[in-house]
Scaffold this motif. Structure first.
Motif, short mmCIF file in Angstrom:
data_model
loop_
_atom_site.label_atom_id
_atom_site.label_comp_id
_atom_site.label_asym_id
_atom_site.label_seq_id
_atom_site.Cartn_x
_atom_site.Cartn_y
_atom_site.Cartn_z
N GLU A 69 -18.34 -30.38 -57.79
CA GLU A 69 -18.76 -31.96 -58.75
C GLU A 69 -17.57 -33.41 -57.91
OE1 GLU A 69 -21.00 -32.29 -63.18
OE2 GLU A 69 -18.24 -32.61 -62.97
N LYS A 70 -16.59 -33.41 -58.21
CA LYS A 70 -15.51 -34.64 -58.08
C LYS A 70 -15.93 -34.39 -55.68
CE LYS A 70 -11.42 -35.69 -56.93
NZ LYS A 70 -9.62 -35.50 -57.46
N ASP A 71 -16.11 -33.29 -55.44
CA ASP A 71 -16.11 -33.28 -53.66
C ASP A 71 -17.31 -33.57 -53.30
OD1 ASP A 71 -13.75 -32.64 -53.59
OD2 ASP A 71 -14.15 -30.75 -52.72
N CYS A 123 -25.92 -22.31 -46.46
CA CYS A 123 -26.35 -23.29 -46.34
C CYS A 123 -25.94 -24.06 -47.69
CB CYS A 123 -27.95 -24.06 -46.43
SG CYS A 123 -29.15 -23.06 -44.48
N MET A 124 -25.46 -23.80 -48.60
CA MET A 124 -25.10 -24.91 -49.92
C MET A 124 -23.72 -25.23 -49.35
SD MET A 124 -26.79 -23.26 -53.09
CE MET A 124 -25.85 -24.43 -53.97
N GLY A 125 -23.09 -24.44 -49.02
CA GLY A 125 -21.32 -24.31 -48.47
C GLY A 125 -21.24 -25.56 -46.97
N PHE A 126 -22.70 -26.02 -47.08
CA PHE A 126 -22.31 -27.42 -45.38
C PHE A 126 -23.53 -28.76 -46.44
CE2 PHE A 126 -22.41 -22.93 -43.54
CZ PHE A 126 -21.41 -23.00 -42.81
N ILE A 127 -23.45 -28.93 -47.46
CA ILE A 127 -23.82 -29.77 -48.11
C ILE A 127 -22.43 -31.00 -48.10
CG2 ILE A 127 -25.55 -28.55 -49.71
CD1 ILE A 127 -24.24 -28.77 -51.99
N HIS A 128 -23.55 -32.15 -48.18
CA HIS A 128 -22.05 -33.05 -48.81
C HIS A 128 -22.78 -34.04 -49.66
CE1 HIS A 128 -20.24 -32.10 -44.39
NE2 HIS A 128 -21.84 -31.78 -43.81
N ASN A 129 -23.49 -34.24 -49.76
CA ASN A 129 -23.95 -35.14 -50.84
C ASN A 129 -25.13 -34.45 -52.12
OD1 ASN A 129 -26.60 -34.92 -49.80
ND2 ASN A 129 -26.11 -36.41 -48.71
N GLU A 191 -9.67 -19.22 -52.92
CA GLU A 191 -7.95 -19.91 -51.57
C GLU A 191 -7.80 -19.99 -50.40
OE1 GLU A 191 -5.23 -19.09 -53.12
OE2 GLU A 191 -6.29 -18.67 -55.52
N MET A 192 -9.22 -19.62 -50.18
CA MET A 192 -9.42 -19.87 -48.43
C MET A 192 -9.26 -21.56 -47.79
SD MET A 192 -12.27 -17.63 -47.82
CE MET A 192 -12.58 -17.91 -45.95
N ASP A 193 -9.76 -22.06 -49.06
CA ASP A 193 -9.70 -23.68 -49.92
C ASP A 193 -8.79 -24.83 -48.01
OD1 ASP A 193 -9.76 -25.96 -50.80
OD2 ASP A 193 -8.11 -26.40 -51.33
N GLY A 194 -9.45 -25.16 -47.45
CA GLY A 194 -8.34 -25.77 -46.11
C GLY A 194 -9.19 -24.66 -44.59
N ILE A 195 -9.42 -23.95 -45.11
CA ILE A 195 -9.82 -23.05 -43.54
C ILE A 195 -11.36 -24.22 -43.65
CG2 ILE A 195 -10.18 -21.39 -42.20
CD1 ILE A 195 -8.74 -19.81 -44.81
N GLY A 196 -10.83 -24.30 -41.61
CA GLY A 196 -12.17 -24.61 -40.99
C GLY A 196 -12.70 -26.23 -41.83
N GLY A 197 -11.72 -26.99 -42.78
CA GLY A 197 -11.78 -28.11 -43.15
C GLY A 197 -12.84 -28.18 -43.91
N LYS A 198 -13.24 -27.31 -44.55
CA LYS A 198 -13.82 -26.79 -45.92
C LYS A 198 -12.68 -26.69 -47.06
CE LYS A 198 -17.97 -26.88 -43.58
NZ LYS A 198 -19.07 -27.51 -44.29
N PRO A 199 -13.53 -26.83 -48.65
CA PRO A 199 -12.63 -26.83 -49.78
C PRO A 199 -13.53 -25.74 -50.62
CG PRO A 199 -15.61 -28.11 -50.06
CD PRO A 199 -14.49 -28.29 -48.31
N GLY A 200 -12.86 -25.02 -50.89
CA GLY A 200 -12.88 -23.58 -51.78
C GLY A 200 -14.29 -23.35 -52.09
N TRP A 201 -15.21 -24.45 -52.81
CA TRP A 201 -15.87 -23.95 -53.35
C TRP A 201 -16.92 -23.68 -52.99
CZ3 TRP A 201 -20.01 -27.12 -52.21
CH2 TRP A 201 -19.24 -28.69 -51.47
N ALA A 202 -17.08 -24.24 -50.97
CA ALA A 202 -18.10 -24.41 -50.08
C ALA A 202 -17.87 -22.81 -49.35
CB ALA A 202 -17.58 -25.10 -49.17
#
Length: 515
Positions: A69-71, A123-129, A191-202
């Motif tokens: 939600e925040k991101d 594809c939900m892992g690549f959404i921005h809005n 725990e993969m948070d930050g890998i590839g510039g993606k947050p953990g939820w993605a």
């Protein structure tokens, strides 16, 4: 190739007994071996498919507490809209999916829908809005729609009525297992948070989406088609499956063409709408519980991290797995599915009342166990109840689609009643769920049970015999569960112009077709 012509034309009175001349002990031995073979070849893989589907639709609840939600800069209302959009196409398309499965090979239909929803989830892992979330959830609901009604319909084409409940329970227990496994999996993937510039939820969406894609491809080789073409069975075993269905007054789904009469029967049968109400009560409660349990636990104040909230959701789901299988076994044995629904709905209501009335975190957390124990068994129990009391494979497919579609439409309500401003007590959400359980699940099950008892009494007295007078066997066949006559062997010598009450099968007091 004309697919309809390619199918075997099987009718209830056309199949010879493949075990003629065998003793009763030999028959039982062969049937037990057949059941073991069916169970090992059918149930584990379709259970895996449902585990994955429920994991993929509910993981948004895990993603939320990891910052979704925040991101995406969404409000609480926008998040709920995203949840809601899943259920609209999911519910609308479900009544049609069994017709598609019936026309296509099950392995092709199931693998196709899995691959398409896997793409949507990834594809939900690549959404921005917010707009991206809405589009992804809409198409995820559209592509997932065929699995649950399709598999229940598919299993009903293999097993006799008194055998279906426990298999449906094992199949659906995958949903409860997905709840516990989903929390653990989400905690690990995050725990993969930050890998590839993606947050953990993605990464939760991406990893689970790719896993679904792999299983979807494998499904084409792992799922058997309808009984008469099952390659894992010998010719004698295929004949035995079809003969057992014939003796249970069922068809194997392969031969019957959908006619307008089947559609009309589904739409005009009072049982269809009562079962829709019942299933709405258990499905609406289930979605509210599964989508918001991590949030509810986090708001209890007994944990301080998202990971701990996910981990504390595991035990209640594990208990639900056990209860679902126990109730499935007992309902098959007793054929009292209505009474099982009544008892489980009371258990779930007590759990929600504990959540609503107490301010003690321990009491509220205990309430989550009762809710899970009460809700999860009612889903397969109700679906089996519907299947057992709907004769004619085409009508059964339509009715199952209507019942399950309507039930899932109630996910729209479930998606919008647990609001952030209501934390930590969530009075609105818990109150609505108590009403759902009391009116639809408990009230609907009670009314249906009583009406079926009345109908069974009328049939035993011969008051329904007029429906089959002066009709041919083909005309009686199309009546389906309106009459539910004895197998043709039992009708030998009877004149259809002068019938006694013995024509109709002795029925269980709570089910019209329980034997």
């Amino acid at each position: 190739m004309d697919r309809e012509k390619d199918r075997v034309n099987v009718t209830h009175d056309s199949l010879p007994d493949p075990d003629t001349g065998l003793s009763e002990e030999e028959r039982q031995r062969l049937n037990k071996a057949l059941m073991r073979k069916l169970d090992w070849n059918l149930v584990p893989w379709v259970s895996l498919l449902y585990l994955i589907s429920f994991l993929d639709r509910a993981n948004i609840g895990n993603a939320k507490i990891y910052g979704l939600e925040k991101d995406l800069h969404m409000t609480d209302l926008q998040y709920n809209i995203g949840l809601t959009l899943f259920f609209i196409p999911y519910s609308i398309i479900e009544p049609l999916t069994n017709l598609a499965l019936k026309r296509m090979r099950p392995k092709l239909f199931l693998s196709l829908i899995m691959v398409t929803w896997a793409i949507c989830l990834t594809c939900m892992g690549f959404i921005h809005n917010f707009a991206g979330l809405c589009a992804a959830r809409f198409f995820l609901g559209l592509t997932e729609a065929g699995l649950f009604p399709g598999v229940n319909y598919y299993l009903s084409c293999w097993y006799r009525r008194k055998e279906l409940g426990i298999r449906a329970a094992v199949f659906f227990s995958a949903a409860a297992f997905a709840g516990s496994f989903g929390g653990l999996l989400a905690a690990a993937i995050a725990e993969m948070d930050g890998i590839g510039g993606k947050p953990g939820w993605a990464w939760i969406f991406i990893v689970e989406g790719l896993a679904t894609l792999a299983v979807g491809v494998a499904t084409y080789w792992m799922v058997a088609d309808f009984p008469h073409k099952a390659t894992f069975l010998s010719p004698d075993e295929r004949s035995r499956v079809l003969y057992r269905l014939q003796q249970d007054k069922q068809s194997s789904a392969s031969h019957e063409k959908t006619q307008n009469a089947h559609v009309k029967q589904a739409l005009t049968d009072w049982k269809t709408y009562f079962y829709m109400a019942i299933y709405g009560g258990c499905a609406g409660s289930l979605y509210a519980f599964s989508l918001f349990l991590p949030t509810i636990i986090k708001e209890l104040g007994i944990v301080h991290t998202a990971t701990h909230a996910n981990l504390l959701s595991v035990p209640s789901y594990t208990a639900a797995v056990v209860m679902t299988i126990v109730i499935g076994w007992y309902a098959d044995k007793s054929q009292k599915r209505g009474m099982c629904n009544l008892a489980m709905s009371v258990l779930a209501m007590v759990g929600f009342i504990m959540m609503l009335a107490s301010n003690k975190p321990g009491v509220k957390y205990a309430g989550t166990y009762l809710i899970a124990l009460g809700i999860y068994p009612t889903i397969p129990n109700t679906i089996t109840w519907v299947s057992n009391n709907t004769e004619g494979v085409s009508k059964r497919g339509i009715v199952l689609g209507m019942v399950i579609g309507w039930g899932n439409l109630n996910g729209i309500v479930s998606s919008n009643i647990y609001r952030s401003q209501d934390a930590p007590r969530f009075i609105l959400g818990h109150s609505v769920m108590i009403a759902y359980l009391a009116v639809f699940l408990f009230g609907g099950s009670l009314a249906t049970t009583l009406l079926l008892r009345i109908e069974n009494r009328r049939r035993r007295k011969g008051l329904r015999n007029r429906l089959v007078e002066n009709k041919t066997e083909a005309e009686i066949e199309i009546l389906g569960d309106k009459v539910y006559v004895l197998p043709r062997q039992s009708m030998s010598g009877l004149k259809l112009t002068s019938l006694g009450p013995t024509l109709f099968t002795p029925l269980d007091g709570l089910e019209m077709a329980g034997r």
